[in-house]
Write an enzyme that holds these catalytic residues in place. Sequence first.
Site, short mmCIF file in Angstrom:
data_model
loop_
_atom_site.label_atom_id
_atom_site.label_comp_id
_atom_site.label_asym_id
_atom_site.label_seq_id
_atom_site.Cartn_x
_atom_site.Cartn_y
_atom_site.Cartn_z
N TYR A 59 0.84 -1.20 0.00
CA TYR A 59 0.00 0.00 0.00
C TYR A 59 0.88 1.26 0.00
O TYR A 59 0.65 2.20 -0.75
CB TYR A 59 -0.88 0.03 1.25
N ARG A 69 3.49 11.08 -8.84
CA ARG A 69 2.62 11.47 -9.96
C ARG A 69 1.82 12.74 -9.59
O ARG A 69 1.79 13.72 -10.33
CB ARG A 69 1.70 10.30 -10.32
N ASP A 73 1.97 16.77 -11.03
CA ASP A 73 0.80 17.59 -11.35
C ASP A 73 0.88 18.93 -10.64
O ASP A 73 0.65 19.99 -11.24
CB ASP A 73 -0.49 16.88 -10.89
N MET A 77 1.17 22.78 -12.14
CA MET A 77 0.19 23.83 -11.86
C MET A 77 0.87 25.09 -11.35
O MET A 77 0.56 26.20 -11.77
CB MET A 77 -0.81 23.35 -10.81
N PHE A 98 -5.35 19.70 -12.52
CA PHE A 98 -5.78 19.94 -11.14
C PHE A 98 -6.82 18.93 -10.70
O PHE A 98 -6.94 18.63 -9.51
CB PHE A 98 -6.19 21.40 -10.88
N ASN A 119 -2.33 -1.25 8.28
CA ASN A 119 -2.04 -2.66 8.06
C ASN A 119 -0.77 -3.07 8.78
O ASN A 119 -0.70 -4.14 9.39
CB ASN A 119 -1.88 -2.94 6.57
N ASP A 130 -2.76 -11.50 12.51
CA ASP A 130 -3.12 -10.93 11.21
C ASP A 130 -4.44 -10.20 11.39
O ASP A 130 -4.93 -10.10 12.49
CB ASP A 130 -3.24 -12.04 10.13
N ASN A 137 -8.37 -8.62 2.76
CA ASN A 137 -7.43 -7.53 2.88
C ASN A 137 -6.61 -7.41 1.59
O ASN A 137 -6.41 -6.30 1.06
CB ASN A 137 -6.50 -7.83 4.06
N SER A 140 -8.78 -6.03 -1.11
CA SER A 140 -8.92 -4.58 -0.94
C SER A 140 -7.74 -3.87 -1.57
O SER A 140 -7.90 -2.86 -2.27
CB SER A 140 -8.95 -4.21 0.55
N THR A 144 -7.74 -1.21 -4.75
CA THR A 144 -7.15 0.14 -4.70
C THR A 144 -6.22 0.33 -5.89
O THR A 144 -6.24 1.37 -6.56
CB THR A 144 -6.37 0.34 -3.39
N THR A 196 -11.83 0.06 -0.21
CA THR A 196 -11.74 0.80 1.05
C THR A 196 -12.85 0.39 2.00
O THR A 196 -12.61 0.23 3.20
CB THR A 196 -11.82 2.31 0.76
N THR A 199 -11.93 -2.74 3.59
CA THR A 199 -10.89 -2.50 4.60
C THR A 199 -11.52 -2.01 5.90
O THR A 199 -11.14 -2.44 6.99
CB THR A 199 -9.89 -1.45 4.10
N THR A 206 -11.35 -6.76 13.08
CA THR A 206 -10.05 -7.09 13.67
C THR A 206 -9.92 -6.48 15.06
O THR A 206 -9.55 -7.16 16.01
CB THR A 206 -8.92 -6.55 12.77
N HIS A 279 -16.99 15.05 3.19
CA HIS A 279 -16.49 15.62 4.44
C HIS A 279 -16.01 14.55 5.41
O HIS A 279 -14.89 14.66 5.92
CB HIS A 279 -17.43 16.62 5.09
N GLU A 281 -14.79 11.88 4.61
CA GLU A 281 -13.54 11.44 3.99
C GLU A 281 -12.35 12.24 4.53
O GLU A 281 -11.27 11.70 4.74
CB GLU A 281 -13.66 11.59 2.46
N TYR A 283 -12.01 13.37 7.46
CA TYR A 283 -11.68 12.84 8.79
C TYR A 283 -11.11 11.44 8.68
O TYR A 283 -10.37 11.00 9.56
CB TYR A 283 -12.89 12.93 9.72
N SER A 294 -0.20 10.86 18.33
CA SER A 294 -0.31 10.48 19.74
C SER A 294 0.76 9.46 20.11
O SER A 294 1.38 9.57 21.17
CB SER A 294 -1.70 9.88 20.01
N SER A 310 -10.07 11.71 27.32
CA SER A 310 -10.61 12.82 26.54
C SER A 310 -10.13 12.77 25.09
O SER A 310 -10.80 13.26 24.19
CB SER A 310 -10.28 14.17 27.19
N THR A 354 -10.91 19.14 18.52
CA THR A 354 -9.57 19.21 17.93
C THR A 354 -8.63 19.99 18.84
O THR A 354 -7.48 19.61 19.04
CB THR A 354 -9.63 19.86 16.54
N LYS A 357 -7.43 17.95 21.67
CA LYS A 357 -6.34 17.06 21.30
C LYS A 357 -5.01 17.81 21.27
O LYS A 357 -4.00 17.33 21.79
CB LYS A 357 -6.61 16.40 19.94
N HIS A 414 -6.06 26.92 2.99
CA HIS A 414 -6.57 26.30 4.22
C HIS A 414 -6.47 24.78 4.15
O HIS A 414 -5.93 24.15 5.03
CB HIS A 414 -8.02 26.71 4.48
N PHE A 415 -7.00 24.16 3.09
CA PHE A 415 -7.04 22.71 3.17
C PHE A 415 -5.68 22.08 2.95
O PHE A 415 -5.42 20.99 3.44
CB PHE A 415 -8.17 22.08 2.33
N HIS A 416 -4.77 22.80 2.30
CA HIS A 416 -3.41 22.28 2.28
C HIS A 416 -2.74 22.43 3.64
O HIS A 416 -1.95 21.59 4.04
CB HIS A 416 -2.58 22.95 1.18
#
Lengths: 652, 308
Positions: A59, A69, A73, A77, A98, A119, A130, A137, A140, A144, A196, A199, A206, A279, A281, A283, A294, A310, A354, A357, A414-416
Amino acid sequence: MSFDAIFAPLSEPMVFGTFIGIVVASLAVVIGLTYFKKWGWLYSEWLTTVDHKRIGVMYIFVAIIMLFRGGVDALLMRAQTAIPENGLLNSAHYNEIFTTHGLLMILFVAMPFVIGLMNVAVPLQIGARDVAFPRLNLLSFWLTVAGAILINVSFIFGGSPNAGWTGYFPLSGPEYNPGVGNNYYAWSIQISGFGTLMTGINFITTIMKMRAPGMTLMKMPMFTWSILITSLIITCAFPVITVTMAMMTLDRQFGTKFFAMSDGGMDMLYANLFWVWGHPEVYIVILPAFGIFSEVIATFSRKNLFGYGSMVAAMVVISTLAFLVWAHHFYTMGHGVLTNGVFSITTMLIAVPTGVKIFNWLLTMRHGKISFTTPMLYALGFIPIFTIGGVTGVMLAMASADYQYHNTLFLVAHFHYVLIPGTVFALFAGYHYWWPLIWGFRLNEKLGKAAFWVMAISFNVAFFPMFILGLDGYARRMYTYSAATGYGPLSMVSFIGALGLAVSFILVAYNIYYSFRYAKREGSDPWDARSLEWCVHTPAPNYNFAVIPTVTRLDEFWFAKKEGRDLQAGKIEDIHMPNNSQSAFWQGIAMTAWGFFFVWAEWIPAAIFLVITLAFMLYRSFQKDDGYHIHVAEIEETERRYDENGGLRGAK
Amino acid sequence: MRKKVLILPIVMAFMALVLSGCEPLMVFDAKGPNARTLSTTILISIATMVIILLAVYIILAVVLVKYRASKLPADYEPPFEEGNRKLEFVWTAIPIVIVAFLSVVTIWSLEKVENPQTEDYANTEPLVIYASSSEWKWHFSYPEQNIETVNYVNIPTDRPIEFRLYSYGMMTSFWVPQLAGQKYAMSDMTTTIHLAADEAGEYFGRNSLFNGPGFEAQQFEVQAMEQAKFDEWTQDVKSTEPELTEQKFNELLNAAHVGRESFSSTHLSFSPAPASHHDMMNAESYNKSKADQTGNGKLNIHRHTDSH
């Protein structure tokens, strides 16, 4: 399907050059494997293995290839937009790039990398030999790969999808996108999505059923907790994208009107369905990152995780809220104050768990003894940079303000800022951290740290200017802009940052070569870590644990080390192992072909490969495969050899 | 070493200011009440977020300086710490308070910008303009004046404007950063965006939602002018420009890009706007609106056009 249509993209010189490059590289691999007579080894030891550790490695291998790859891209850009009115790419080519950049990075870099690490680590962390369904598995994994192959062949055979990674209707519908590009989009997501989803089910089973004796839920390592919750989100969210992609296929290839502009179809429905999956996705790729950090922060602070309860509660709350915020992706669709207000509040609320954490991690380090190893550097870089991503997320959550940020580079920044210091840093932290489990030596620390610093600095150089450009009215996904806009200088800064990121990824890749060549083999537990995966020999034997340890508390391994207990002491018995699976591999190949012919609406070959796929499933349903046993003598011999080579369990 | 990461964003922000020549960023250079509300909202949120960033950065810096292994005695063993109820309560409660505050700000500003009675001009009758997109163009219809323009829109200053948005084809987003935020224009539902301009001037507007090869060029200009000038302009258009016939409108719809154009009638009579959200919720009015629209010009779609 005519040959002209299939090979149309090759008339583009850049595509043709890449195509030649791929052919040459593939030939080199084939010739190399033949010359060194490695085909049999590759097939029986890797392609058909059901060993969770090797599946994990495969994987991660796929994820790293796809990272390059997707990274190319990204570079194209940034190069195109580095100066105003640049002619490097035309608009059609830029749109494809893009689109595939987003799709690849989320679905074929972040996802397989996360699944690869889970895994590798989860069965070991819970003291299992396992996963619950080893063969599933492997299937899966091959699904992918099937999805990855489909999206990657698209740019040579027929053209890539070009409607953005979100594939909004009506732009991605048959009226505006009659080619095969967006069929590839649907089938690539569809087939890898099956994998997925399986999985997710596999890891829930498991973790729920295969924990070592004594390991109650609240004694599980935090990474395992994060994967349990991630798997639950996968299982709830992926059916939505399966249905959505099926509807997209029906609209595009069979003339239905679910998302059409006429006959009662509704394009807005697609945006809703997409983000009901999309959305959660986010998380799915960020919660495992929290789990990895952690582990890493606790290990390298030599301290237990602060506020374990907590931390778990925070993830549970995040996973619930993840399903209640999808409409914040289109506040501007004309909802009233009430709808936008409700979604603003649910979205901002995510900042609370968040934040909990973040502060727990900070307090884990307080009173600790912090060593700056490569994985720890990624974790430490994560906190300040990700917090910028987090607070800009809260800013975007405010629906009214979003009327100005929406569809701009501010959003892109932001999302980057969330996905790179969050997910990518975590993946590299976990990759450096767990590397010795598989290979028996650590990656070179000097190179690892150098790569981190180049990455962290270049990342800010590449993406911080986008916040400013966005507030200055720069809409995302524009292939060029005029000099009068004044976007030129900052775009150039961003391009320089992107080059730096490329350098850092090359350093990471070079470190693999360098460490295989020069690193010294080490015994178990090189990091002096805390959780159960480190009590096995390294590299971990195929059966993982000679004797399954019994757990009495969190960080059992840490306390066992202090008390001088051997967690694997006890009587060795025969170990039951699953057999390799050839059909999972071939079923993956058959489904790739099925998807490919479906994309081209070539019904006869598509039907043939569908029948073959079903035949594999039927065969599996009636197959009697009881696996095999590794006998005591063999296990004792293996264990003895580890001990002779200095691979003492838990000795450091 | 760690401090590098901490100060980086600050250095970058400074650099950005220098590079952008100290001109205010478009979003903060508001020229009307609604854009100003949004800009205020953004500034409030930035200020709040800076406090949070500082808190995290200070704790991180202190912890990293005090508890690094190289600063601690070799035999130091970190203690076992289960957690701390009080502290955990504090850092749950404070963010909740912050979220509650920002929620109030959000609702307050949403109420303001979504209100048809645009702030400062509450007693003035709004001017209704229909803005519709087709491929990579914008059509502006003035029902009151019975004129129509393409790719530019003139508005009177000091008067609320109600733009009713819809699309012939792809979903787009109508955005004028200095006067208002943005809203989607869609083919099966009319949405509304309110704005007003305090100052005469030329403002940049565009579609911000990616919609294919010609996306980059889908811009328009908003010219705000005093009411008297505006009236003069409408009179001028009415007397000198041709009428917009159905045939001409279909030609426009079918072109990928066009320059600025003006007409002395609108397309609303033969190709009315789709239902509003309210009407969509009612089967009868929804069906009627759908039936009205069947007469709309059929689009000739430009699939592989490279713009310019």
